[in-house]
Structures are given as structure tokens and as C-alpha cells.
Design a protein around this motif. Structure first.
Motif, mmCIF file in Angstrom:
data_model
loop_
_atom_site.group_PDB
_atom_site.id
_atom_site.type_symbol
_atom_site.label_atom_id
_atom_site.label_comp_id
_atom_site.label_asym_id
_atom_site.label_seq_id
_atom_site.Cartn_x
_atom_site.Cartn_y
_atom_site.Cartn_z
ATOM 1 N N GLU A 46 0.827 -1.217 0.000
ATOM 2 C CA GLU A 46 0.000 0.000 0.000
ATOM 3 C C GLU A 46 0.860 1.267 0.000
ATOM 4 O O GLU A 46 0.658 2.203 0.759
ATOM 5 C CB GLU A 46 -0.992 -0.009 1.167
ATOM 6 N N GLN A 48 0.959 3.716 -1.869
ATOM 7 C CA GLN A 48 0.312 4.989 -2.205
ATOM 8 C C GLN A 48 0.079 5.846 -0.967
ATOM 9 O O GLN A 48 -0.072 7.053 -1.068
ATOM 10 C CB GLN A 48 -1.011 4.757 -2.947
ATOM 11 N N ARG A 54 7.578 5.972 -1.872
ATOM 12 C CA ARG A 54 7.655 5.854 -3.334
ATOM 13 C C ARG A 54 8.927 6.498 -3.854
ATOM 14 O O ARG A 54 9.605 5.950 -4.713
ATOM 15 C CB ARG A 54 6.431 6.484 -3.987
ATOM 16 N N SER A 72 0.503 -1.532 -4.533
ATOM 17 C CA SER A 72 -0.451 -0.454 -4.305
ATOM 18 C C SER A 72 -1.771 -0.776 -4.978
ATOM 19 O O SER A 72 -1.794 -1.121 -6.150
ATOM 20 C CB SER A 72 0.082 0.855 -4.853
ATOM 21 N N LEU A 75 -2.602 3.442 -6.317
ATOM 22 C CA LEU A 75 -1.512 4.353 -6.670
ATOM 23 C C LEU A 75 -1.951 5.424 -7.669
ATOM 24 O O LEU A 75 -1.566 6.570 -7.563
ATOM 25 C CB LEU A 75 -0.320 3.579 -7.223
ATOM 26 N N ASN A 78 -3.229 8.736 -6.114
ATOM 27 C CA ASN A 78 -2.369 9.592 -5.287
ATOM 28 C C ASN A 78 -1.045 9.914 -5.955
ATOM 29 O O ASN A 78 -0.065 10.165 -5.284
ATOM 30 C CB ASN A 78 -2.097 8.907 -3.942
ATOM 31 N N TYR A 79 -0.983 9.937 -7.251
ATOM 32 C CA TYR A 79 0.292 10.127 -7.930
ATOM 33 C C TYR A 79 0.802 11.562 -7.890
ATOM 34 O O TYR A 79 1.986 11.800 -8.052
ATOM 35 C CB TYR A 79 0.200 9.658 -9.380
#
Length: 93
Positions: A46, A48, A54, A72, A75, A78-79
Motif C-alpha cells: 500500500e 500509495q 515511493r 499499491s 496508486l 495519489n500520484y
């Protein structure tokens, strides 16, 4: 996982993101962890939820002492909050 536990693990990535610092933090925070160069797989689930984790992927890739897998389920949502993407690095040995 309770939110307080999530924050506990996120704190691993709150300081320097170099692999030596991160593995020292993991060793301190993850009960019974024993990281062995060339034999340990670090699984970040997880991811993200922690933008700094990251970003840290590229430092693990450069370091090459440990294999790292990131997972994730969300993902793509929440990029935008990542300061640096782990691209452009040779992840194969």
C-alpha cells in the motif's frame, strides 16, 4: 491496520531516504527484522499511502543491497503528491 500503526511505519521514511538510513530505520521499527544483504526482500505494501516511500524506491534501486517490491491498490489516485518518481534507474542486476 490501525492508523497509529500506519504512522509508525510511515515515520521510517520521514528522514533521509538513502538506503543505509532506511534499512537502519526498518531494523529498529520492524520487530524481529534481520536484513541480510543480497538475501532480503523488502515488501512495501500500500505504498500509495506514503509518498516518501515511493521516492525511496530509486535509492533502494541505486543501492542494490536488497530486493524491493512495492504494492499499491490505489496508486493512480495519489500520484500527484510524489516529489520524485523512481524512473530512469536500472533496477535489474
Amino acid at each position: 491496520m490501525p492508523a497509529d500503526k500506519t504512522e509508525f511505519y510511515k515515520d521510517i521514511f520521514s528522514g533521509d531516504l538513502d538506503a543505509a538510513t532506511l534499512t537502519a530505520e526498518i531494523s529498529l521499527r520492524v520487530k524481529d527484522s534481520h536484513l541480510v544483504t543480497g538475501k532480503t526482500l523488502i515488501f512495501l505494501d500500500e505504498i500509495q499511502s506514503c509518498p516518501q516511500a515511493r521516492t525511496a524506491l530509486k535509492f533502494f534501486s541505486i543501492d542494490k543491497r536488497y530486493d524491493v517490491i512495492a504494492s499499491s491498490s490505489l496508486l493512480g489516485l495519489n500520484y500527484k503528491d510524489v516529489s520524485s518518481y523512481p524512473v530512469g534507474y536500472d533496477v535489474l542486476r
